[in-house]
Design a protein around this motif. Sequence first.
Motif, PDB file in Angstrom:
ATOM      1  N   TRP A 109       0.757  -1.135   0.115  1.00 51.24           N
ATOM      2  CA  TRP A 109      -0.084  -0.064   0.028  1.00 51.24           C
ATOM      3  C   TRP A 109       0.963   1.330   0.127  1.00 51.24           C
ATOM      4  N   PRO A 110       0.966   1.932  -1.152  1.00 49.76           N
ATOM      5  CA  PRO A 110       1.945   3.063  -1.150  1.00 49.76           C
ATOM      6  C   PRO A 110       1.650   4.128  -0.051  1.00 49.76           C
ATOM      7  N   GLN A 111       2.729   4.468   0.521  1.00 48.64           N
ATOM      8  CA  GLN A 111       2.702   5.719   1.347  1.00 48.64           C
ATOM      9  C   GLN A 111       3.762   6.163   1.638  1.00 48.64           C
ATOM     10  N   ARG A 203       5.975  12.919  14.154  1.00 46.93           N
ATOM     11  CA  ARG A 203       6.611  12.399  12.957  1.00 46.93           C
ATOM     12  C   ARG A 203       7.878  13.223  12.316  1.00 46.93           C
ATOM     13  N   PRO A 227       5.870   6.897  14.560  1.00 42.99           N
ATOM     14  CA  PRO A 227       4.440   6.583  13.526  1.00 42.99           C
ATOM     15  C   PRO A 227       4.774   5.943  12.408  1.00 42.99           C
ATOM     16  N   ASP A 230       5.803   2.348  13.036  1.00 45.29           N
ATOM     17  CA  ASP A 230       4.578   2.051  13.096  1.00 45.29           C
ATOM     18  C   ASP A 230       3.753   1.501  12.036  1.00 45.29           C
ATOM     19  N   LEU A 231       3.686   2.497  11.087  1.00 45.05           N
ATOM     20  CA  LEU A 231       3.070   2.266   9.570  1.00 45.05           C
ATOM     21  C   LEU A 231       3.704   1.116   8.835  1.00 45.05           C
ATOM     22  N   GLN A 234       3.054  -2.022  10.511  1.00 47.93           N
ATOM     23  CA  GLN A 234       1.439  -2.387  10.355  1.00 47.93           C
ATOM     24  C   GLN A 234       1.618  -3.134   8.755  1.00 47.93           C
ATOM     25  N   GLN A 235       1.877  -2.546   7.816  1.00 44.82           N
ATOM     26  CA  GLN A 235       2.043  -3.059   6.602  1.00 44.82           C
ATOM     27  C   GLN A 235       2.564  -4.546   6.670  1.00 44.82           C
TER      28      GLN A 235
ATOM     29  N   ARG B  51      -7.519   1.425  11.558  1.00 45.20           N
ATOM     30  CA  ARG B  51      -6.352   0.786  11.058  1.00 45.20           C
ATOM     31  C   ARG B  51      -6.127   0.461   9.706  1.00 45.20           C
ATOM     32  N   THR B  55      -3.730   2.396   7.206  1.00 38.50           N
ATOM     33  CA  THR B  55      -2.546   1.855   6.766  1.00 38.50           C
ATOM     34  C   THR B  55      -2.567   1.522   5.366  1.00 38.50           C
ATOM     35  N   GLU B  56      -3.762   1.146   4.906  1.00 39.96           N
ATOM     36  CA  GLU B  56      -3.933   0.509   3.422  1.00 39.96           C
ATOM     37  C   GLU B  56      -4.237   1.683   2.335  1.00 39.96           C
ATOM     38  N   ARG B  69      -8.652   5.542  -4.061  1.00 40.85           N
ATOM     39  CA  ARG B  69      -8.363   4.226  -3.277  1.00 40.85           C
ATOM     40  C   ARG B  69      -9.302   4.422  -2.060  1.00 40.85           C
ATOM     41  N   THR B 204       5.604  20.048  12.915  1.00 41.24           N
ATOM     42  CA  THR B 204       4.954  19.338  11.959  1.00 41.24           C
ATOM     43  C   THR B 204       3.576  20.630  11.536  1.00 41.24           C
ATOM     44  N   ASN B 428       1.314  14.508  11.965  1.00 42.23           N
ATOM     45  CA  ASN B 428       1.070  13.740  13.298  1.00 42.23           C
ATOM     46  C   ASN B 428      -0.454  13.245  13.336  1.00 42.23           C
ATOM     47  N   THR B 430      -2.116  10.547  12.898  1.00 45.04           N
ATOM     48  CA  THR B 430      -1.632   8.895  12.492  1.00 45.04           C
ATOM     49  C   THR B 430      -2.356   7.904  13.452  1.00 45.04           C
ATOM     50  N   ASP B 432      -1.186   5.725  15.382  1.00 47.99           N
ATOM     51  CA  ASP B 432      -0.724   5.453  16.721  1.00 47.99           C
ATOM     52  C   ASP B 432      -1.225   6.446  17.699  1.00 47.99           C
ATOM     53  N   LYS B 433      -1.923   7.510  17.344  1.00 49.24           N
ATOM     54  CA  LYS B 433      -2.699   8.491  18.330  1.00 49.24           C
ATOM     55  C   LYS B 433      -3.822   7.910  18.753  1.00 49.24           C
TER      56      LYS B 433
END
Lengths: 471, 471
Positions: A109-111, A203, A227, A230-231, A234-235, B51, B55-56, B69, B204, B428, B430, B432-433
């Motif tokens: 999943w592109p990020q 971040r 974060p 984490d991402l 997660q992936q 999530r 994430t996706e 998407r 940020t 930020n 994201t 995790d928060k």
Amino acid sequence: MSLARLGCGLAACLVALASMAAEPLSEAALAEARALRQRALADDTAYELIRSLTTEVGPRLAGSAGDARSVAWAVAQLEALGFANVRAEPVTVPRWIRGDARAEIVAPWPQALAVAALGGSVATPADGIEAEVVSVASLDDLKAQPRERIAGRIVFFTARMDRSRDGSGYSRVVPPRSSGAAEAATLGAVAMVMRPAGTSASRTPHTGAQRYSTGVPPIPAFALSNPDADLLQQQLASGQPVRLRVTSTSRWDGEAQSANVIGEIPGHNLKDEVILLGAHLDSWDLGTGAHDDATGVGIVTAAARLIAESTRRPKRTIRVVLFANEEFGLSGAEAYAARYHGAIEQHVLGLESDLGAFRPYGFTARVAPDKLPLVSTIQSVVEPLGIPYFGTEANGGADVGQLRPLGVPVMDVITDAAPYFDLHHTANDTFDKVDPELVRLNVAAFVAIAYLAAEADGGFGRLPVTSKPNP
Amino acid sequence: MSLARLGCGLAACLVALASMAAEPLSEAALAEARALRQRALADDTAYELIRSLTTEVGPRLAGSAGDARSVAWAVAQLEALGFANVRAEPVTVPRWIRGDARAEIVAPWPQALAVAALGGSVATPADGIEAEVVSVASLDDLKAQPRERIAGRIVFFTARMDRSRDGSGYSRVVPPRSSGAAEAATLGAVAMVMRPAGTSASRTPHTGAQRYSTGVPPIPAFALSNPDADLLQQQLASGQPVRLRVTSTSRWDGEAQSANVIGEIPGHNLKDEVILLGAHLDSWDLGTGAHDDATGVGIVTAAARLIAESTRRPKRTIRVVLFANEEFGLSGAEAYAARYHGAIEQHVLGLESDLGAFRPYGFTARVAPDKLPLVSTIQSVVEPLGIPYFGTEANGGADVGQLRPLGVPVMDVITDAAPYFDLHHTANDTFDKVDPELVRLNVAAFVAIAYLAAEADGGFGRLPVTSKPNP
């Protein structure tokens, strides 16, 4: 007066006299230390220095234009504050150029990820490096992997730093930063990314020094933010192959001249004996180096300045040393040790401020064992600041600690490391995070200790000599 | 049974019967709502949706690849969860490309600043715009300035957002973001930068929508982070002219197709009457849109899903609407209002989750005045969650609130806005928060309210109609 008039027998009186003679600190000295401590609690010289350094210089990575500006700034500040013997002693430092860094998950999943190159990292090819990610928990975990699992891949170190007052989590996560890229390259990895050696939930990626090994190809090395780590995890948890593309234009650019900036408050009758108050002038480049280490610069400078203003000048010289390039190889500390090797015996004690201006909660002293009663006396003056005795495990900090194996006694004022590692080596290490009340509290501890150390008869003895400085 | 056997006189008995007949919620309905509330407290469907979306899909700015998407993701999720009538109703959205933004103080003390272009900002020339900075506190302050003080300069809005549970500070600092560039351009400014409309101490930067005015040249518009705004103000406080260089490659790129994604839990005998649960699917692009508004997507979807699993299906239909492009002009809400204008009377009540999954602390309801006793009954079911009644000032949120002027009653679950504005529209925001316990608490409130609203005889009346939807 006669002994008889003191009202004691001969033997008892001799003991009493010996005890009086051996008392290394007079009541007047203790009273002055207490007065300085109280003056520090109402003095914003340190806070103003921190504001000035972060505002008027900002980031000052060794070898950068900001580094050069910080040397000029420090000389000007010490002179303006009336220090004696102000000087910039040349130090050769490495120069590394950060450039731009990017990271993006390409699949599944592109990020885009927030990322920073680690200090010393080489660049990627212009179009980056794309490879599958393989995660490992630690250096040991990496070393236990078969080569075919690592070769051609991007190694991701996942260990998370625990947040604690003593900062002990740092030492557990920093080894991959120092040598993770080198170890991964040994197994054929094409790049390394790591979860930050820090506790921030922001971040704002971490940076810090890393070193390659001789005979192993240097591969680009990066830290994410928590974060972003984490991402990525997660992936990875999806079980699908995760492909990452990293890009960096960082590069080495030879060496540069920087300097240790020094100023002194001369002692009144033991001028050649030195109490060294250290901090480092350089910083990482992502933030403005507020808690790392503009606060140290402010704290030790302001403590010395308060002593200079005292009408009861102590016996020994207070020497403020603002070290060059702590962050990227301790060049300044090494240069200082080499330059002053012949005068090392004149260094009676060293103290350093390099863990930010957070709440002090302990005091440690590594001195000759027979000098512990003197430590106890000094500690009684910092105790009212809420700083209890924490034992003999002082290390003197990254820079001043370099003098410890040469025999120089050291003391530490231990501060709360939990908030420090929320900011450390990230863009968030900025002036707004500095609390003037906590700055004053640190100055109060430093001024009391430094004054009494500069005054105490007989000093602190010597530590065992375990190394020699680099030539 | 006869009235006499009830033991009341005729008049009194008629009143009692009328009252019984008028009770809009049965004990069985209330019991089911309480059971659903408790089930929600042990259900992680929402957390898992949050999530998955962060994430996706990740960032999903209107018109971007992530936006497309997210529409596919939402359709797939609602179908997988067993919703009926799942559909993506086309919405045309503007497409703006962020590009890269940079800002650096050029004088008196050069430093780079963390910065983000505001949504909709035009680009600078390729080599940026360099000009002296002039600071103003507010739009009113700007308008009070003589043109010669502003013309040719970069206007810097300095107002700092207060952090509070009710988020009221936001409305005081957001006007410069919306129209500060336009107002500054009116006076001849060449660019605009602002302190963020947010409370984060992290570097940020904030982003958000801004709009130019017809007939005024569009000038580039940026938000800093709070620490960077502090630094700029520190340099301005020196009294020396401060010169800033800003660079941006952002641009407009026409329009794109997005969609409102809708799914329903059909009612069992008043199918055509709708309880609308809204959230928005799009997000700003700097973070992954966790609290803005993946949490809303998760909360309303999970609440509806719990109702679908109930063996006591309510009378009315629960319609989940995941709106397109809330952030950049409410395109989805406008499209929905236009599309369903003829069916607006069937919208019995609207609720929205769009202030993050933080602690709910109040419940408001804007309904016909004679329906307040019903609100009181519903509130008694959410009260055990620690959510007291906060009055009638419900607004329905940014999207669902668009239906309010068309007469649709709305309710709000009010959540703690203090942590929300630490993250809002920054990198930020994201996953995790997100605290799973607070997500469950929000779902519990939504499911109880939605179930009872779908079940209550007679509904909530209508609000005064004060506008018509755009054609």
